[in-house]
Scaffold this motif. Structure first.
Motif, PDB file in Angstrom:
ATOM      1  N   GLY A 184    -101.011 -54.329 -21.153  1.00 42.06           N
ATOM      2  CA  GLY A 184    -102.531 -54.592 -20.917  1.00 42.06           C
ATOM      3  C   GLY A 184    -103.268 -53.756 -21.933  1.00 42.06           C
ATOM      4  N   LEU A 185    -104.345 -54.027 -21.671  1.00 45.98           N
ATOM      5  CA  LEU A 185    -105.614 -53.230 -22.589  1.00 45.98           C
ATOM      6  C   LEU A 185    -106.649 -52.704 -21.643  1.00 45.98           C
ATOM      7  CD1 LEU A 185    -106.020 -52.253 -25.647  1.00 45.98           C
ATOM      8  CD2 LEU A 185    -107.550 -54.403 -25.636  1.00 45.98           C
ATOM      9  N   VAL A 186    -106.950 -51.379 -21.844  1.00 47.00           N
ATOM     10  CA  VAL A 186    -108.109 -51.050 -21.064  1.00 47.00           C
ATOM     11  C   VAL A 186    -109.349 -50.742 -22.084  1.00 47.00           C
ATOM     12  CG1 VAL A 186    -106.656 -49.905 -19.244  1.00 47.00           C
ATOM     13  CG2 VAL A 186    -107.209 -48.331 -21.268  1.00 47.00           C
ATOM     14  N   ILE A 187    -110.392 -50.886 -21.463  1.00 47.63           N
ATOM     15  CA  ILE A 187    -111.660 -50.668 -22.381  1.00 47.63           C
ATOM     16  C   ILE A 187    -112.588 -49.501 -21.585  1.00 47.63           C
ATOM     17  CG2 ILE A 187    -111.530 -52.888 -23.320  1.00 47.63           C
ATOM     18  CD1 ILE A 187    -113.678 -53.870 -21.636  1.00 47.63           C
ATOM     19  N   GLY A 188    -113.430 -49.171 -22.292  1.00 47.88           N
ATOM     20  CA  GLY A 188    -114.560 -48.207 -21.583  1.00 47.88           C
ATOM     21  C   GLY A 188    -114.278 -46.798 -21.822  1.00 47.88           C
ATOM     22  N   LEU A 189    -113.305 -46.434 -22.797  1.00 46.45           N
ATOM     23  CA  LEU A 189    -113.197 -45.034 -22.745  1.00 46.45           C
ATOM     24  C   LEU A 189    -114.220 -44.334 -23.837  1.00 46.45           C
ATOM     25  CD1 LEU A 189    -109.264 -45.173 -23.218  1.00 46.45           C
ATOM     26  CD2 LEU A 189    -110.656 -44.980 -21.315  1.00 46.45           C
ATOM     27  N   ALA A 190    -114.466 -42.955 -23.356  1.00 45.65           N
ATOM     28  CA  ALA A 190    -115.734 -42.356 -24.229  1.00 45.65           C
ATOM     29  C   ALA A 190    -114.821 -41.482 -25.353  1.00 45.65           C
ATOM     30  CB  ALA A 190    -116.229 -41.616 -23.138  1.00 45.65           C
ATOM     31  N   ILE A 201    -110.584 -47.749 -26.510  1.00 43.29           N
ATOM     32  CA  ILE A 201    -109.608 -48.818 -25.806  1.00 43.29           C
ATOM     33  C   ILE A 201    -108.292 -47.997 -25.971  1.00 43.29           C
ATOM     34  CG2 ILE A 201    -110.723 -50.950 -26.581  1.00 43.29           C
ATOM     35  CD1 ILE A 201    -109.239 -50.998 -29.137  1.00 43.29           C
ATOM     36  N   ALA A 202    -107.442 -48.654 -25.159  1.00 42.30           N
ATOM     37  CA  ALA A 202    -105.938 -47.949 -25.171  1.00 42.30           C
ATOM     38  C   ALA A 202    -104.869 -48.930 -24.516  1.00 42.30           C
ATOM     39  CB  ALA A 202    -105.838 -46.765 -24.150  1.00 42.30           C
ATOM     40  N   VAL A 203    -103.607 -49.164 -25.151  1.00 43.33           N
ATOM     41  CA  VAL A 203    -102.633 -49.895 -24.650  1.00 43.33           C
ATOM     42  C   VAL A 203    -102.052 -49.280 -23.531  1.00 43.33           C
ATOM     43  CG1 VAL A 203    -100.474 -51.270 -25.277  1.00 43.33           C
ATOM     44  CG2 VAL A 203    -102.379 -50.702 -27.093  1.00 43.33           C
ATOM     45  N   VAL A 204    -101.724 -50.162 -22.174  1.00 44.19           N
ATOM     46  CA  VAL A 204    -101.226 -49.442 -21.141  1.00 44.19           C
ATOM     47  C   VAL A 204     -99.963 -50.363 -20.765  1.00 44.19           C
ATOM     48  CG1 VAL A 204    -103.372 -48.129 -20.403  1.00 44.19           C
ATOM     49  CG2 VAL A 204    -103.063 -50.653 -19.913  1.00 44.19           C
ATOM     50  N   MET A 205     -99.132 -49.685 -19.991  1.00 47.57           N
ATOM     51  CA  MET A 205     -98.062 -50.475 -19.326  1.00 47.57           C
ATOM     52  C   MET A 205     -98.512 -50.457 -17.824  1.00 47.57           C
ATOM     53  SD  MET A 205     -94.902 -51.918 -19.077  1.00 47.57           S
ATOM     54  CE  MET A 205     -94.340 -51.376 -20.625  1.00 47.57           C
ATOM     55  N   VAL A 206     -98.481 -51.720 -17.152  1.00 51.55           N
ATOM     56  CA  VAL A 206     -98.997 -52.047 -15.925  1.00 51.55           C
ATOM     57  C   VAL A 206     -97.744 -52.430 -15.086  1.00 51.55           C
ATOM     58  CG1 VAL A 206    -100.318 -53.523 -14.631  1.00 51.55           C
ATOM     59  CG2 VAL A 206    -101.107 -52.891 -16.942  1.00 51.55           C
ATOM     60  N   GLN A 230    -110.004 -41.934 -18.357  1.00 49.66           N
ATOM     61  CA  GLN A 230    -111.084 -41.528 -17.190  1.00 49.66           C
ATOM     62  C   GLN A 230    -112.045 -42.769 -17.592  1.00 49.66           C
ATOM     63  OE1 GLN A 230    -112.330 -37.614 -17.168  1.00 49.66           O
ATOM     64  NE2 GLN A 230    -114.291 -38.464 -15.917  1.00 49.66           N
ATOM     65  N   GLY A 231    -112.522 -43.485 -16.733  1.00 46.26           N
ATOM     66  CA  GLY A 231    -113.771 -44.544 -16.886  1.00 46.26           C
ATOM     67  C   GLY A 231    -113.119 -45.797 -17.478  1.00 46.26           C
ATOM     68  N   ALA A 232    -111.808 -45.935 -17.410  1.00 46.29           N
ATOM     69  CA  ALA A 232    -111.022 -47.063 -18.286  1.00 46.29           C
ATOM     70  C   ALA A 232    -111.320 -48.366 -17.208  1.00 46.29           C
ATOM     71  CB  ALA A 232    -109.615 -46.904 -18.369  1.00 46.29           C
ATOM     72  N   MET A 233    -111.576 -49.646 -17.860  1.00 43.68           N
ATOM     73  CA  MET A 233    -111.147 -50.834 -17.226  1.00 43.68           C
ATOM     74  C   MET A 233    -110.297 -51.811 -17.686  1.00 43.68           C
ATOM     75  SD  MET A 233    -112.780 -52.905 -14.854  1.00 43.68           S
ATOM     76  CE  MET A 233    -114.328 -52.087 -14.614  1.00 43.68           C
ATOM     77  N   LEU A 234    -109.386 -52.343 -16.967  1.00 42.49           N
ATOM     78  CA  LEU A 234    -108.216 -53.011 -17.218  1.00 42.49           C
ATOM     79  C   LEU A 234    -108.588 -54.316 -17.464  1.00 42.49           C
ATOM     80  CD1 LEU A 234    -105.169 -53.053 -17.949  1.00 42.49           C
ATOM     81  CD2 LEU A 234    -104.960 -53.577 -15.403  1.00 42.49           C
TER      82      LEU A 234
END
Length: 391
Positions: A65-71, A105-110, A138-142
């Motif tokens: 997945g992708l998380v957004i909202g990173l500072a 943004i960042a790519v993550v494994m869920v 920190q502050g990420a939204m998946l």
């Protein structure tokens, strides 16, 4: 507390005895405590606490997945921007990865686990782990991420805010963080879309069977489980091997009462048989001795050689002050001393319980490292009547 028949003030006999004879009272209390310990030690374990029911298990789920909202702490690579581009194209925005900038943004494994009794609409917890070079989540939204099983089918969809259980702050020259910042968790973060029904009742030749799998394989414990079930339902349980006990569901048990039958037999208590094992972790100096470990009659002597090294600095001064005859130098001096501690040969009688074994070895005054050497030597001498496991 004794209550007089004539209505006078009650007499605290136990309190008076405790004040007048404190030593006797302590001995009495210790005896009562020992009795409680002995009575508690013979209590068995419930079958449900030492077995697993074959067929009742979870299934791992994974998804990228992708998380957004990173500072500004997200990925800087191309992968995250490409994933964001694909998501935006589904929304009707035609962009290329070069049009986007990374950092937020960042790519993550869920990952998650679908339980054996999870149904559609129920929620499960998921873990989030960074795949790129993100500094913190920190502050990420998946964003909504499908979670698939090993068969390639989608069983759940995850989304939500990521909880790290910590924090991270940084300046130009220093940074400070608490806990791991690139791994997080979303409690109840995935909704089950498809259930994987657990089947624990097996049909064989018109008979129904339930298989109990021991968490710790042991023939004696398996036989005891079979015996205690057969006391209530004759000839219904038999041992397959050291790790499995098969139970036949009686014909008079209806389909709706199978759960009640399973609950009844797994509530029964059995005495778990533990093997004679000594586990040693040489890295940490940890020693775990099993209940049935025994030592044959031997004599043990444990001594050690102590080497002391002391470094001192000597200042060499010229003989003639304020002259050019020489220069002041610092000369290191090393002093080495060797001391061999006295070692006594201590006879050890045959120990048959853990308490006797501990008392015997503690009498030697050995450290954990010495005890590791002693157990290894006892094994080589054939005096350790147990399996020695070195981690």
């Amino acid at each position: 507390m004794m209550e007089p028949m004539d209505g006078r003030k009650p007499v605290d006999v136990a309190g008076r005895f405790r004040r007048l004879c404190p030593a006797a009272w302590m001995a009495r209390a210790a005896a009562a405590f020992l009795l409680l310990v002995v009575c508690g030690s013979v209590r068995g374990e419930r079958i449900k606490d030492i077995v697993e029911i074959q067929g009742v298990r979870g299934n791992p789920l994974t998804g990228v997945g992708l998380v957004i909202g990173l500072a500004g702490t997200g990925d800087t690579g191309l992968l995250s921007r490409q994933m964001l581009t694909n998501i935006l194209r589904e929304s009707g925005l035609v962009l290329s990865p070069s049009d986007l900038s990374g950092g937020n943004i960042a790519v993550v494994m869920v990952t998650g686990e679908l339980g054996p009794f999870h149904r559609e609409g129920m929620r499960i917890d998921v873990d989030i782990s960074s795949l790129g070079d993100a500094k913190t989540l920190q502050g990420a939204m998946l964003l909504p991420t499908p979670l698939k099983g090993l068969d390639g089918q989608v069983y759940a969809v995850a989304q939500g805010g990521v909880s790290l259980g910590g924090w991270s702050v940084a300046g130009k020259q220093a940074s400070l963080s608490k806990n791991h910042q690139t791994v997080g968790r979303i409690a109840n973060g995935a909704i089950v879309e498809k259930a994987e029904l657990a089947s624990f009742v097996e049909q064989v030749a018109g008979q129904r069977f339930i298989t109990l799998s021991l968490r710790n394989s042991d023939f004696s414990t398996a036989q005891r489980i079979s015996d205690v079930i057969n006391q209530s339902y004759a000839d219904s349980a038999f041992v397959l091997d050291a790790a499995s006990v098969r139970v036949m569901v009686p014909p008079d048990i209806t389909q709706r009462n199978v759960i009640a039958f399973l609950d009844e037999i797994t509530q029964k208590e059995v005495t778990v048989d533990t093997p004679a094992v000594v586990v040693i972790n040489e890295r940490t100096g940890t020693i775990v001795v099993g209940e049935n470990v025994g030592i044959s009659s031997v004599a043990i002597s444990q001594g050690s050689l102590v080497v002391k090294v002391k470094e001192t600095a000597q200042v060499s001064q010229p003989m003639a002050p304020f002259s050019d005859a020489g220069s002041t130098e610092v000369i290191p001096e090393t002093m080495v001393g060797v001391e061999e501690q006295n070692a006594y040969l201590i006879p050890v009688e045959r120990a048959v319980t853990v308490s006797e074994l501990a008392k015997t070895l503690n009498a030697i005054g050995a450290s954990p490292r010495d005890l590791i050497a002693i157990f290894n030597a006892l094994k080589e001498a054939g005096a350790l009547q147990a399996k020695l496991v070195i981690m």
